[in-house]
Write an enzyme that holds these catalytic residues in place. Structure first.
Site, short mmCIF file in Angstrom:
data_model
loop_
_atom_site.label_atom_id
_atom_site.label_comp_id
_atom_site.label_asym_id
_atom_site.label_seq_id
_atom_site.Cartn_x
_atom_site.Cartn_y
_atom_site.Cartn_z
N ASP A 28 0.82 -1.22 0.00
CA ASP A 28 0.00 0.00 0.00
C ASP A 28 0.86 1.27 0.00
O ASP A 28 2.02 1.25 0.42
CB ASP A 28 -0.88 0.03 1.26
CG ASP A 28 -1.94 -1.06 1.27
OD1 ASP A 28 -1.97 -1.88 0.34
OD2 ASP A 28 -2.75 -1.09 2.22
N HIS A 183 3.74 -2.19 3.10
CA HIS A 183 3.72 -0.84 2.55
C HIS A 183 5.01 -0.58 1.77
O HIS A 183 6.10 -0.81 2.29
CB HIS A 183 3.59 0.19 3.67
CG HIS A 183 2.28 0.11 4.39
ND1 HIS A 183 2.03 -0.84 5.35
CD2 HIS A 183 1.13 0.82 4.23
CE1 HIS A 183 0.78 -0.70 5.78
NE2 HIS A 183 0.22 0.29 5.12
ZN LIG Z 1 -2.59 3.19 3.14
#
Ligand SMILES: [Zn+2]
Length: 219
Positions: A28, A183
Site C-alpha cells: 500500500d 507498505h
Molecule cells: Zn494506506
C-alpha cells in the site's frame, strides 16, 4: 506391490495438492521513489507477482514507477487519492477520491489495466463506504495478515520483527488462503524491503504458493 504403493501415494497426496495453500502479497501507499522499484526487483528475483494499492497523489508524482509495476506483471489496486479515512467522508467525496485516482492511473497505463480492487486507507471501512465502492465497480480487499511494517519501520531490527510477526501470524492462522499487507510507501520502508526476501523464502518453505489476488478470490 509397486502399484499398491503408487495407489496409496496418490490417495494420500492428491487431496492435499487439491487443497494447496496460497498467499497474495500486497503493498500500500506507493508508488514511492526507489522503494517500489527495490520491491519489484525482489519480486522478479523470486519470480512472484504482487498487488500494489496505489495513491493518486503518488501516481501523479511517479508515473514512471506505476508503469514499472505493470511491466513487472504485478497488479494495481486503488487506494484513494489523498489517503483519507473514508468513513469520515460523504459519499460524493468518496467517489471523487476513487474516480480521480482511477482516471489518473488509466491515463498513465491505459484502459487495458483492469482496476477492480480497492483497499481502504487505515483499513477503515463500514457498510455505507463499501456500498459506494461496489457501486463504482470495486471489490474491497482487506487483509488476513497485517505485517505492521509501518510500525516496525521505526524500531531497531525492524526487518526481523516484521519477519517474526508475519510468520507467527501465518502459522497461527493456518488457513489455505492468506492476503498479507505491506507498505512500499508512506515513509522509509528499508525494514520491509529487507524482510521481504526472507518472508518469501519462508512462505515457500511452508508450502505456500505466492499468487495474484485474482487467484485468491477465485473460490
Ligand atoms: Zn494506506
Amino acid at each position: 506391490m509397486k502399484r499398491l504403493i503408487l495407489g496409496l501415494f496418490l490417495l494420500v497426496f492428491l487431496p492435499l495438492s487439491a487443497n494447496e495453500k496460497i498467499v497474495a502479497l500486497t503493498f500500500d501507499d506507493g508508488p514511492w521513489l526507489k522503494q517500489t522499484e527495490k520491491i519489484l526487483k525482489i519480486l522478479d528475483k523470486y519470480k512472484v507477482k504482487a498487488t500494489f494499492f496505489v495513491l493518486g497523489c503518488q501516481v501523479k508524482r511517479y508515473p514512471e514507477i506505476l508503469r514499472k509495476i505493470v511491466k513487472q506483471g504485478s497488479e494495481i489496486g486503488n487506494h484513494t487519492y489523498y489517503h483519507p479515512d473514508l468513513t469520515k467522508l460523504k459519499n460524493k467525496q468518496i467517489k471523487k477520491e476513487v474516480l480521480e485516482t482511477e482516471k489518473l492511473i488509466k491515463k498513465i497505463v491505459g484502459d487495458s489495466v483492469k482496476l477492480t480492487y480497492f483497499r481502504p486507507p487505515y483499513l477503515s471501512i463500514n457498510k455505507r463506504v463499501e456500498k459506494v465502492l461496489n457501486s463504482l465497480g470495486y471489490k474491497v480487499i482487506m487483509q488476513t495478515i497485517d505485517s505492521n511494517d509501518w510500525y516496525y519501520a521505526r524500531k531497531k531490527d525492524g526487518s526481523k520483527l516484521i519477519v517474526k510477526r508475519v510468520l507467527r501470524l501465518i502459522d497461527k492462522s493456518n488457513k489455505d488462503k492468506e492476503i498479507i499487507v505491506f507498505h512500499d510507501g508512506g515513509g522509509n520502508r528499508k525494514a520491509t524491503i529487507q524482510a521481504l526476501p526472507i518472508i518469501i523464502k519462508e512462505l515457500q518453505k511452508r508450502g505456500y504458493k505466492i499468487v495474484s489476488l485474482k487467484e485468491i478470490l477465485k473460490n
